[in-house]
Design a protein around this motif. Structure first.
Motif: not given
Length: 298
Positions: A223-243
């Motif tokens: 994962q390449v971290q980047e500041a973007e105000n978009n929930e679709n891209i705000d992904i954490t290492t938490c498993s079972k999260r939808s994208v």
């Protein structure tokens, strides 16, 4: 119609604008964003030159016209082979507001946006550069009810696709094409997000000319971290999260059982699918691949 008459006259005037590029380049050539109001002097065309991979044009109280010229930043090609660094690029934009936008194609103008064209403002409108430059002509709507509004254009430039773009086919077909082994390795190393997961749904977004894969993540591989105000891209290492990952509607994507490796890139605040091999296929590639641009994991 008055606007159309003026537009024909401005098409002729475009040949004069090309000559004046160097006069502005030293002051505004390397900026990513532009913000301003009004238009050119005496109702003319105001030039805007941008050399960035992505950015925003914000035109307040639009009047007259802008000519927005994109060229790929040389700083972004330092780690790219010479054979690729001189290639033309693909530009995608999102546009909203009271203006008509035309793509310069030779000495002609092709309309790509108007407030009444029926497409959603979140649609990606993409086009190719010509001779390493792409230019848009933005003409303000002569509707005085719009005087307190603004025109917003977000852009994203892609120098070369992780798939290579070797086939002379439409962009949508290229995005639908399955990735080869080498392309999978390149996509893994170049994508903004690589994750394993299951596809729980495929939602048709006809107003965007796109479909969205709803992915339940089981593991993030890269994962390449980047500041973007978009929930679709705000992904954490938490498993079972939808994208959600977007792809052209013409790809006729369908979901089925099994686990996939989703490789996606950012474009205009959305995640765009690059490759999606099955997990077992990717694991075999990782075992068999002798060389790759980066360390591959599964």
């Amino acid at each position: 119609m008055y606007i159309l008459k003026m537009l024909r006259a401005k098409i002729v005037a475009l040949s004069l604008i090309f000559v004046s590029v160097s006069a502005y380049e030293h002051t505004i050539a390397d900026q990513c964003d532009w913000s301003g109001s009004g238009g050119g002097e005496n109702g003319g065309v105001r030039p805007v030159y941008l050399r960035c991979a992505r950015g925003t044009v914000l035109w307040r109280y639009p009047h007259g016209a802008l000519r927005v010229v994109f060229s790929f930043p040389t700083s972004s090609t330092r780690n790219i082979p010479v054979s690729l660094s001189s290639l033309d690029f693909r530009t995608c934009v999102k546009i909203s507001g009271p203006a008509r936008v035309f793509l310069e194609a030779g000495r002609k103008l092709r309309q790509i946006y108007s407030p009444s064209d029926g497409k959603h403002e979140y649609s990606h409108r993409c086009f190719r550069s010509r001779k390493h430059v792409a230019a848009l002509y933005m003409e303000a709507e002569d509707d005085y009810s719009f005087k307190s509004t603004k025109v917003k254009l977000q852009y994203d430039l892609e120098l070369n696709s992780p798939k290579g773009g070797a086939l002379h086919v439409p962009d949508e077909e290229e995005e639908c094409r399955p990735c080869s082994m080498e392309e999978l390795a390149n996509a893994y190393c170049q994508s903004d997000l690589v994750a394993t997961g299951t596809v729980t749904a495929v939602e048709q977004q006809l107003h965007l000319d796109a479909a969205e894969l709803v992915l339940r993540i089981t593991k993030i591989l890269r994962q390449v971290q980047e500041a973007e105000n978009n929930e679709n891209i705000d992904i954490t290492t938490c498993s079972k999260r939808s994208v959600r990952v977007r792809l052209p509607v013409m790809c006729d994507a369908r979901h089925g059982p099994g686990e996939f490796v989703i490789m996606a890139k950012r474009r205009l605040g959305d995640l765009i699918l690059v490759c999606a091999p099955r997990l077992e296929t990717w694991e075999q590639i990782v075992r068999e691949m002798d060389t790759a641009p980066c360390v591959l994991n599964s």
